[in-house]
Design a protein around this motif. Structure first.
Motif, PDB file in Angstrom:
ATOM      1  N   LEU A   1       0.862  -1.174   0.000  1.00 17.10           N
ATOM      2  CA  LEU A   1       0.000   0.000   0.000  1.00 17.10           C
ATOM      3  C   LEU A   1       0.900   1.227   0.000  1.00 17.10           C
ATOM      4  CD1 LEU A   1      -2.844   1.146   0.120  1.00 17.10           C
ATOM      5  CD2 LEU A   1      -2.760   0.944   2.609  1.00 17.10           C
ATOM      6  N   ARG A   2       0.844   2.014  -1.073  1.00 19.56           N
ATOM      7  CA  ARG A   2       1.710   3.175  -1.230  1.00 19.56           C
ATOM      8  C   ARG A   2       0.888   4.422  -0.914  1.00 19.56           C
ATOM      9  NH1 ARG A   2       4.293  -0.765  -0.857  1.00 19.56           N
ATOM     10  NH2 ARG A   2       5.553  -1.765  -2.498  1.00 19.56           N
ATOM     11  N   LEU A   3       0.988   4.870   0.323  1.00 17.36           N
ATOM     12  CA  LEU A   3       0.133   5.960   0.789  1.00 17.36           C
ATOM     13  C   LEU A   3       0.497   7.300   0.175  1.00 17.36           C
ATOM     14  CD1 LEU A   3      -0.093   5.032   4.583  1.00 17.36           C
ATOM     15  CD2 LEU A   3      -1.762   4.570   2.772  1.00 17.36           C
ATOM     16  N   GLN A   4       1.741   7.478  -0.251  1.00 15.23           N
ATOM     17  CA  GLN A   4       2.189   8.762  -0.765  1.00 15.23           C
ATOM     18  C   GLN A   4       2.306   8.796  -2.287  1.00 15.23           C
ATOM     19  OE1 GLN A   4       2.393  11.190   1.451  1.00 15.23           O
ATOM     20  NE2 GLN A   4       1.960   9.698   3.075  1.00 15.23           N
ATOM     21  N   LEU A   5       1.885   7.734  -2.945  1.00 16.80           N
ATOM     22  CA  LEU A   5       2.062   7.653  -4.399  1.00 16.80           C
ATOM     23  C   LEU A   5       0.721   7.478  -5.097  1.00 16.80           C
ATOM     24  CD1 LEU A   5       5.181   5.296  -4.695  1.00 16.80           C
ATOM     25  CD2 LEU A   5       5.137   7.793  -4.781  1.00 16.80           C
ATOM     26  N   GLY A   6       0.522   8.250  -6.171  1.00 14.75           N
ATOM     27  CA  GLY A   6      -0.632   8.050  -7.031  1.00 14.75           C
ATOM     28  C   GLY A   6      -0.427   6.846  -7.926  1.00 14.75           C
ATOM     29  N   LEU A   7      -1.407   6.549  -8.755  1.00 12.92           N
ATOM     30  CA  LEU A   7      -1.392   5.331  -9.559  1.00 12.92           C
ATOM     31  C   LEU A   7      -0.183   5.256 -10.475  1.00 12.92           C
ATOM     32  CD1 LEU A   7      -2.793   2.745 -10.487  1.00 12.92           C
ATOM     33  CD2 LEU A   7      -4.171   4.137 -12.051  1.00 12.92           C
ATOM     34  N   GLU A   8       0.030   6.291 -11.268  1.00  9.78           N
ATOM     35  CA  GLU A   8       1.147   6.252 -12.228  1.00  9.78           C
ATOM     36  C   GLU A   8       2.497   6.137 -11.524  1.00  9.78           C
ATOM     37  OE1 GLU A   8      -2.267   8.084 -14.449  1.00  9.78           O
ATOM     38  OE2 GLU A   8      -1.414   8.227 -12.429  1.00  9.78           O
ATOM     39  N   GLU A   9       2.664   6.899 -10.430  1.00 12.87           N
ATOM     40  CA  GLU A   9       3.941   6.879  -9.712  1.00 12.87           C
ATOM     41  C   GLU A   9       4.203   5.512  -9.071  1.00 12.87           C
ATOM     42  OE1 GLU A   9       2.403  10.936 -10.098  1.00 12.87           O
ATOM     43  OE2 GLU A   9       1.555   9.103  -9.255  1.00 12.87           O
ATOM     44  N   ALA A  10       3.157   4.915  -8.509  1.00 12.08           N
ATOM     45  CA  ALA A  10       3.324   3.617  -7.866  1.00 12.08           C
ATOM     46  C   ALA A  10       3.707   2.538  -8.882  1.00 12.08           C
ATOM     47  CB  ALA A  10       2.041   3.224  -7.141  1.00 12.08           C
ATOM     48  N   LEU A  11       3.071   2.548 -10.043  1.00 15.18           N
ATOM     49  CA  LEU A  11       3.395   1.556 -11.072  1.00 15.18           C
ATOM     50  C   LEU A  11       4.799   1.766 -11.635  1.00 15.18           C
ATOM     51  CD1 LEU A  11       0.012   1.420 -13.018  1.00 15.18           C
ATOM     52  CD2 LEU A  11       0.918  -0.311 -11.460  1.00 15.18           C
ATOM     53  N   ALA A  12       5.249   3.017 -11.667  1.00 19.82           N
ATOM     54  CA  ALA A  12       6.572   3.308 -12.228  1.00 19.82           C
ATOM     55  C   ALA A  12       7.695   2.969 -11.261  1.00 19.82           C
ATOM     56  CB  ALA A  12       6.650   4.782 -12.621  1.00 19.82           C
ATOM     57  N   SER A  13       7.452   3.070  -9.971  1.00 20.81           N
ATOM     58  CA  SER A  13       8.531   2.922  -8.993  1.00 20.81           C
ATOM     59  C   SER A  13       8.716   1.496  -8.487  1.00 20.81           C
ATOM     60  CB  SER A  13       8.283   3.844  -7.799  1.00 20.81           C
ATOM     61  OG  SER A  13       7.064   3.512  -7.147  1.00 20.81           O
ATOM     62  N   GLU A  14       7.724   0.647  -8.679  1.00 20.81           N
ATOM     63  CA  GLU A  14       7.802  -0.712  -8.139  1.00 20.81           C
ATOM     64  C   GLU A  14       8.722  -1.587  -8.976  1.00 20.81           C
ATOM     65  OE1 GLU A  14       6.638  -3.325  -5.048  1.00 20.81           O
ATOM     66  OE2 GLU A  14       6.388  -1.161  -5.374  1.00 20.81           O
ATOM     67  N   PRO A  15       9.622  -2.362  -8.339  1.00 21.16           N
ATOM     68  CA  PRO A  15      10.487  -3.281  -9.099  1.00 21.16           C
ATOM     69  C   PRO A  15       9.672  -4.327  -9.851  1.00 21.16           C
ATOM     70  CG  PRO A  15      11.275  -3.012  -6.843  1.00 21.16           C
ATOM     71  CD  PRO A  15       9.917  -2.380  -6.893  1.00 21.16           C
ATOM     72  N   ILE A  16      10.285  -4.910 -10.858  1.00 23.91           N
ATOM     73  CA  ILE A  16       9.651  -5.982 -11.621  1.00 23.91           C
ATOM     74  C   ILE A  16       9.277  -7.114 -10.655  1.00 23.91           C
ATOM     75  CG2 ILE A  16       9.969  -7.670 -13.472  1.00 23.91           C
ATOM     76  CD1 ILE A  16      11.966  -5.731 -14.730  1.00 23.91           C
ATOM     77  N   ILE A  17       8.077  -7.653 -10.787  1.00 23.83           N
ATOM     78  CA  ILE A  17       7.577  -8.619  -9.807  1.00 23.83           C
ATOM     79  C   ILE A  17       8.061 -10.035 -10.074  1.00 23.83           C
ATOM     80  CG2 ILE A  17       5.554  -7.208  -9.350  1.00 23.83           C
ATOM     81  CD1 ILE A  17       3.893  -9.144 -10.988  1.00 23.83           C
ATOM     82  N   VAL A  18       8.719 -10.278 -11.198  1.00 28.00           N
ATOM     83  CA  VAL A  18       9.338 -11.584 -11.458  1.00 28.00           C
ATOM     84  C   VAL A  18      10.838 -11.380 -11.563  1.00 28.00           C
ATOM     85  CG1 VAL A  18       7.344 -12.641 -12.568  1.00 28.00           C
ATOM     86  CG2 VAL A  18       8.905 -11.276 -13.939  1.00 28.00           C
ATOM     87  N   ARG A  19      11.585 -12.453 -11.413  1.00 26.69           N
ATOM     88  CA  ARG A  19      13.038 -12.351 -11.422  1.00 26.69           C
ATOM     89  C   ARG A  19      13.532 -11.796 -12.760  1.00 26.69           C
ATOM     90  NH1 ARG A  19      16.895 -14.395  -8.224  1.00 26.69           N
ATOM     91  NH2 ARG A  19      15.346 -15.676  -7.119  1.00 26.69           N
ATOM     92  N   ALA A  20      14.384 -10.793 -12.698  1.00 23.59           N
ATOM     93  CA  ALA A  20      14.938 -10.175 -13.909  1.00 23.59           C
ATOM     94  C   ALA A  20      16.353  -9.715 -13.609  1.00 23.59           C
ATOM     95  CB  ALA A  20      14.074  -9.001 -14.358  1.00 23.59           C
ATOM     96  N   ARG A  21      17.215  -9.766 -14.619  1.00 25.43           N
ATOM     97  CA  ARG A  21      18.608  -9.348 -14.455  1.00 25.43           C
ATOM     98  C   ARG A  21      18.816  -7.901 -14.855  1.00 25.43           C
ATOM     99  NH1 ARG A  21      22.241 -13.441 -13.643  1.00 25.43           N
ATOM    100  NH2 ARG A  21      21.463 -15.586 -13.871  1.00 25.43           N
ATOM    101  N   GLU A  22      18.004  -7.435 -15.796  1.00 23.97           N
ATOM    102  CA  GLU A  22      18.189  -6.085 -16.320  1.00 23.97           C
ATOM    103  C   GLU A  22      16.860  -5.341 -16.340  1.00 23.97           C
ATOM    104  OE1 GLU A  22      19.794  -6.605 -20.188  1.00 23.97           O
ATOM    105  OE2 GLU A  22      21.755  -7.309 -19.490  1.00 23.97           O
ATOM    106  N   ALA A  23      16.963  -4.030 -16.474  1.00 20.08           N
ATOM    107  CA  ALA A  23      15.755  -3.218 -16.636  1.00 20.08           C
ATOM    108  C   ALA A  23      15.078  -3.580 -17.961  1.00 20.08           C
ATOM    109  CB  ALA A  23      16.113  -1.741 -16.606  1.00 20.08           C
ATOM    110  N   GLU A  24      13.753  -3.478 -17.993  1.00 22.08           N
ATOM    111  CA  GLU A  24      12.999  -3.855 -19.183  1.00 22.08           C
ATOM    112  C   GLU A  24      11.971  -2.781 -19.523  1.00 22.08           C
ATOM    113  OE1 GLU A  24      11.204  -7.647 -18.724  1.00 22.08           O
ATOM    114  OE2 GLU A  24      13.044  -8.647 -18.061  1.00 22.08           O
ATOM    115  N   GLU A  25      11.689  -2.636 -20.810  1.00 20.20           N
ATOM    116  CA  GLU A  25      10.611  -1.769 -21.258  1.00 20.20           C
ATOM    117  C   GLU A  25       9.300  -2.550 -21.169  1.00 20.20           C
ATOM    118  OE1 GLU A  25      10.686   1.516 -22.478  1.00 20.20           O
ATOM    119  OE2 GLU A  25      12.673   1.473 -21.545  1.00 20.20           O
TER     120      GLU A  25
END
Length: 219
Positions: free
Chosen positions: A144-168
């Motif tokens: 629960l991200r009390l200080q983040l709106g929808l777009e900000e919360a989706l942008a700041s959360e790490p990838i939810i599955v294992r990943a080695r690199e950043a992805e688009e």
């Protein structure tokens, strides 16, 4: 407004629209009607319950892993025909997504989101990923991200599955001026068993962001 984050990850998911015909394709991402139904199940609301409060939440979906579209072919024997004209065998082709992973954000009033957070941790009814029997492979509650709106919360959360690199990744958020019209807006109440659903249309904006992998914990 604060944002509740849910992770939808499992071997199989199916997010369908329309009547139960022979061919039942899945949508490529979670439908709002399906997510609202999942929330209602976690809260323990029975069929026929009003769900305007859940439908009013602004929803966004980040596609961390789109999955693979598969089809399950089934034959049901001795199905009663219309008007009792005897029995027949019925064929169905049911679509589902294999190994998909979605991060869902729900923006709304804090009190309702806190109630949903508690329910997702200890759901009253068994939650499914769009279809009965399709169980999640990880806890639904992400945070629960009390200080983040929808777009900000989706942008700041790490990838939810294992990943080695950043992805688009693709993101879909509700926006009155969105260019996509999706016929998956929830009805006013949970449909009774055997009754058709009356879904509406909602506008969605699609864009791409860079999602980063989670930091590995030190050994």
């Amino acid at each position: 407004m604060p944002t509740l984050l849910i992770q939808l990850y499992g071997p199989m998911q199916s997010w369908r629209l329309g009547p139960r015909l022979e061919r039942r394709p899945t949508q490529p991402l979670p439908t709002k009607s399906g997510v609202v139904g999942l929330l209602a199940a976690a809260l323990g609301r029975p069929r026929g319950s009003r769900i305007e409060d859940l439908a009013a939440l602004r929803m966004g979906v980040r596609v961390d892993r789109p999955g693979v579209l598969e089809t399950d072919y089934q034959v049901v024997r001795n199905v009663i025909q219309a008007k009792g004209r005897g029995l027949k065998n019925a064929q169905t082709w049911r679509g589902y997504l294999a190994d998909a992973a979605f991060l869902v954000g729900l923006e709304g009033e804090r009190r309702l989101l806190e109630e949903l957070a508690r329910a997702l941790k200890t759901p009253q009814f068994v939650p499914y990923l769009g279809q009965k029997g399709f169980l999640p492979a990880a806890p639904l509650y992400r945070g629960l991200r009390l200080q983040l709106g929808l777009e900000e919360a989706l942008a700041s959360e790490p990838i939810i599955v294992r990943a080695r690199e950043a992805e688009e990744v693709d993101v879909y958020v509700e926006d009155p001026e969105g260019e996509l019209l999706l016929p998956d807006a929830p009805e006013e109440a949970l449909a009774e068993i055997g009754m058709p659903r009356a879904l509406g249309v909602r506008a969605v904006r699609r864009y791409r962001i860079t999602a980063h992998p989670a930091e590995e914990e030190p050994a």
